[in-house]
Scaffold this motif. Structure first.
Motif, PDB file in Angstrom:
ATOM      1  N   PRO A 342     -32.422 -35.893  61.540  1.00 51.63           N
ATOM      2  CA  PRO A 342     -31.271 -35.500  61.099  1.00 51.63           C
ATOM      3  C   PRO A 342     -30.675 -34.282  62.007  1.00 51.63           C
ATOM      4  O   PRO A 342     -29.230 -34.293  62.392  1.00 51.63           O
ATOM      5  N   ILE A 343     -31.408 -33.227  62.265  1.00 53.31           N
ATOM      6  CA  ILE A 343     -30.988 -32.128  62.988  1.00 53.31           C
ATOM      7  C   ILE A 343     -30.250 -32.833  64.622  1.00 53.31           C
ATOM      8  O   ILE A 343     -29.421 -32.062  65.035  1.00 53.31           O
ATOM      9  N   GLU A 344     -31.156 -33.360  65.029  1.00 52.35           N
ATOM     10  CA  GLU A 344     -30.877 -33.877  66.544  1.00 52.35           C
ATOM     11  C   GLU A 344     -29.932 -34.833  66.494  1.00 52.35           C
ATOM     12  O   GLU A 344     -29.081 -34.585  67.372  1.00 52.35           O
ATOM     13  N   ILE A 345     -29.752 -35.695  65.330  1.00 53.93           N
ATOM     14  CA  ILE A 345     -28.855 -36.587  65.372  1.00 53.93           C
ATOM     15  C   ILE A 345     -27.439 -35.888  65.282  1.00 53.93           C
ATOM     16  O   ILE A 345     -26.152 -36.152  65.968  1.00 53.93           O
ATOM     17  N   ALA A 346     -27.321 -34.856  64.497  1.00 54.75           N
ATOM     18  CA  ALA A 346     -26.385 -34.085  64.167  1.00 54.75           C
ATOM     19  C   ALA A 346     -25.715 -33.362  65.559  1.00 54.75           C
ATOM     20  O   ALA A 346     -24.549 -33.445  65.611  1.00 54.75           O
ATOM     21  N   ALA A 347     -26.434 -32.676  66.148  1.00 60.73           N
ATOM     22  CA  ALA A 347     -26.344 -32.181  67.364  1.00 60.73           C
ATOM     23  C   ALA A 347     -25.814 -32.866  68.387  1.00 60.73           C
ATOM     24  O   ALA A 347     -24.929 -32.659  68.844  1.00 60.73           O
ATOM     25  N   ARG A 348     -26.399 -34.238  68.747  1.00 58.49           N
ATOM     26  CA  ARG A 348     -25.745 -35.008  69.389  1.00 58.49           C
ATOM     27  C   ARG A 348     -24.467 -35.870  68.946  1.00 58.49           C
ATOM     28  O   ARG A 348     -23.938 -36.065  70.002  1.00 58.49           O
ATOM     29  N   THR A 349     -24.280 -35.858  67.566  1.00 57.77           N
ATOM     30  CA  THR A 349     -23.154 -36.431  67.469  1.00 57.77           C
ATOM     31  C   THR A 349     -22.106 -35.359  67.802  1.00 57.77           C
ATOM     32  O   THR A 349     -20.855 -35.803  68.087  1.00 57.77           O
ATOM     33  N   GLY A 350     -22.205 -34.276  67.525  1.00 58.53           N
ATOM     34  CA  GLY A 350     -21.295 -32.859  67.640  1.00 58.53           C
ATOM     35  C   GLY A 350     -21.080 -33.068  69.364  1.00 58.53           C
ATOM     36  O   GLY A 350     -19.859 -33.157  69.712  1.00 58.53           O
ATOM     37  N   GLU A 351     -21.945 -33.194  70.128  1.00 59.16           N
ATOM     38  CA  GLU A 351     -21.740 -33.210  71.499  1.00 59.16           C
ATOM     39  C   GLU A 351     -21.092 -34.353  71.983  1.00 59.16           C
ATOM     40  O   GLU A 351     -20.100 -34.123  72.728  1.00 59.16           O
ATOM     41  N   ALA A 352     -21.222 -35.634  71.315  1.00 54.36           N
ATOM     42  CA  ALA A 352     -20.695 -36.714  71.738  1.00 54.36           C
ATOM     43  C   ALA A 352     -19.005 -36.484  71.393  1.00 54.36           C
ATOM     44  O   ALA A 352     -18.193 -37.107  72.039  1.00 54.36           O
ATOM     45  N   ALA A 353     -18.909 -36.089  70.118  1.00 56.23           N
ATOM     46  CA  ALA A 353     -17.282 -35.867  69.505  1.00 56.23           C
ATOM     47  C   ALA A 353     -16.683 -34.983  70.605  1.00 56.23           C
ATOM     48  O   ALA A 353     -15.474 -35.090  70.983  1.00 56.23           O
ATOM     49  N   ARG A 354     -17.240 -33.937  71.153  1.00 58.13           N
ATOM     50  CA  ARG A 354     -16.656 -32.910  72.096  1.00 58.13           C
ATOM     51  C   ARG A 354     -16.453 -33.666  73.314  1.00 58.13           C
ATOM     52  O   ARG A 354     -15.380 -33.128  74.060  1.00 58.13           O
ATOM     53  N   ARG A 355     -17.054 -34.685  73.745  1.00 56.21           N
ATOM     54  CA  ARG A 355     -16.796 -35.382  75.127  1.00 56.21           C
ATOM     55  C   ARG A 355     -16.038 -36.186  74.962  1.00 56.21           C
ATOM     56  O   ARG A 355     -15.195 -36.531  75.847  1.00 56.21           O
ATOM     57  N   GLY A 356     -15.514 -36.714  73.705  1.00 54.38           N
ATOM     58  CA  GLY A 356     -14.587 -37.704  73.491  1.00 54.38           C
ATOM     59  C   GLY A 356     -14.733 -38.625  72.498  1.00 54.38           C
ATOM     60  O   GLY A 356     -15.907 -38.903  72.093  1.00 54.38           O
TER      61      GLY A 356
END
Length: 436
Positions: A342-356
């Motif tokens: 969950p921590i890694e998925i949350a981090a990657r989800t945030g990174e994806a959201a910031r990219r668009g």
């Protein structure tokens, strides 16, 4: 602070949609078969808020790491023989109720990727890219192996390469391991061995041995009044060549333009299936030539083809998932790099959201498919484990004893607990490496 808010919001949105769709599958099929549904919950633990409709309590609960649908009479100790109870229904109906959750996740992934294919995915669709080398990075393992631009890769580790995806997958999931390539150059074939450089955090071959395909860029935007607009270039034009030199990638094209300020160039482009030659003169910005275009990689299809491509893409992701699991079992790939909690998925989800938003939707499709695959694994207490028990009972033509079912459930709970602790540990190691 803003990044943290974006990450939490994106994670809640992505996981909320995926869990809702999964549990809605169980709910809808259970109600279709006349099963009494007591609770539909997003999250576990204490009820935060919700609404009751008929006999069903629709709620949001405290721990936002999953969800559940509670069916009347699902647990043998609670069964009373009521015909609307879950255990009173035929086994095939119970199988379909369990199957509905993962099936809805697969459908969600198909619709999300189809939507992306319709609006345009800003990355190369590798199944469409031939296994031909476009770029060999200087000093890379591929360069040391003697590979050159234009080499066609026929096979990777003995497996035929139909597209660049077959090449990229093997290189990505063979970190710091030799990979044998069967290569065609002109009239001869030869074998080259490359070693992708591993990424310690990701557990993958991060540099792809310095090998990249020929992926021609498209024009994604044009500056008003620019040389590109005056030459009547259009958004969506695919760049094939300049002055008779084939375009392998955007970097090569930009470098050529920058070296040609004020000089008349002939661009070869593909527009709606037609090849056109467009003369253009880059403006001088100091000593650098500029056209006034923005480049990207797009795959854009009509609705029918988009769904077909989405199905194929999901099949390919499924094959890749099982290939990765096989490599983990054979200890050819680090589980730490390949598995995420969950921590890694949350981090990657945030990174994806910031990219668009498109990046976020792409990641949601991947997570939804991954959840479907995980839930169909024959692990007790997961949907796949419940289905496996029902299939065994169907083959035996009788129910397993309550004692055996309780033992199976306990084993499943322990396995899931071990898995959760393991991926959480992996997440912490990857995100806070200095602690270990």
């Amino acid at each position: 602070m803003i990044d943290t808010i974006v990450t939490l919001a994106a994670f809640a949105f992505a996981l909320g949609v995926i869990i809702f769709v999964h549990e809605a599958g169980h709910l809808l099929v259970a109600k279709a078969f006349g099963v009494r549904v007591l609770t539909f919950s997003l999250g576990f633990g204490k009820r935060l808020f919700g609404v009751r409709r008929g006999e069903t309590d629709y709620r949001v609960s405290l721990i936002p790491l999953g969800g559940y649908v509670k069916l009347g009479g699902e647990i043998p100790d609670e069964a009373s023989g009521d015909p609307r109870e879950f255990l009173s229904k035929p086994r095939w109906q119970r199988v379909l109720v369990y199957l509905a959750g993962p099936a809805m996740n697969v459908l969600l992934a198909i619709f999300l990727f189809a939507g992306l294919f319709m609006v345009g995915i800003e990355v190369p669709h590798l199944p469409d890219v031939p296994p031909v080398v476009g770029v060999v990075q200087e000093g890379s393992s591929g360069a040391r192996a003697g590979l050159q631009r234009g080499d066609r890769i026929l096979a990777v580790n003995g497996n035929r390469a139909e597209s660049w995806l077959d090449v990229a997958s093997e290189l990505a999931y063979s970190p710091d391991r030799p990979v044998r390539l069967r290569v065609e150059r002109g009239q001869r074939t030869f074998t080259a061995v490359v070693t992708p450089k591993g990424d310690p955090r990701e557990g993958i071959g991060a540099d792809f041995a310095g090998l990249y395909p020929i992926v021609r860029p498209e024009i994604t935007a044009i500056d008003p009044g620019s040389p590109a607009e005056k030459a009547r270039l259009q958004v969506g034009d695919e760049l094939l060549g300049v002055d008779g030199v084939p375009v392998a990638n955007s970097e090569q094209f930009v470098a050529y333009i920058q070296k040609s300020p004020g000089r008349r160039l002939l661009l070869e482009v593909s527009r709606e299936g037609r090849r056109l030659v467009v003369p253009v003169v880059p403006r001088a910005d100091g000593k650098i030539g500029k056209l006034g275009v923005y480049l990207g990689y797009f795959q854009r299809y009509g609705p029918l083809r988009a769904f077909g491509e989405s199905i194929e893409y999901n099949l390919q992701l499924t094959r890749e998932t099982f290939r990765v699991l096989g490599k983990i079992v054979r200890r050819e790939l680090s589980a730490k790099g390949a598995l995420s909690g969950p921590i890694e998925i949350a981090a990657r989800t945030g990174e994806a959201a910031r990219r668009g938003f498109r990046e976020l939707i792409h990641l949601m499709g991947f997570i939804s498919l991954s959840i479907a695959i995980l839930n169909l694994m024959p692990i007790p207490i997961l949907d796949g484990g419940q289905i496996a028990v029902l299939l065994v009972e169907s083959a035996m033509r009788r129910d397993l004893s309550l004692r055996i079912k309780e033992a199976i459930a306990q084993v499943g709970f322990v396995l899931i607990l071990i898995l959760m602790v393991t991926v959480l540990y992996f997440d912490i190691v990857k995100r806070l490496p200095g602690l270990f």
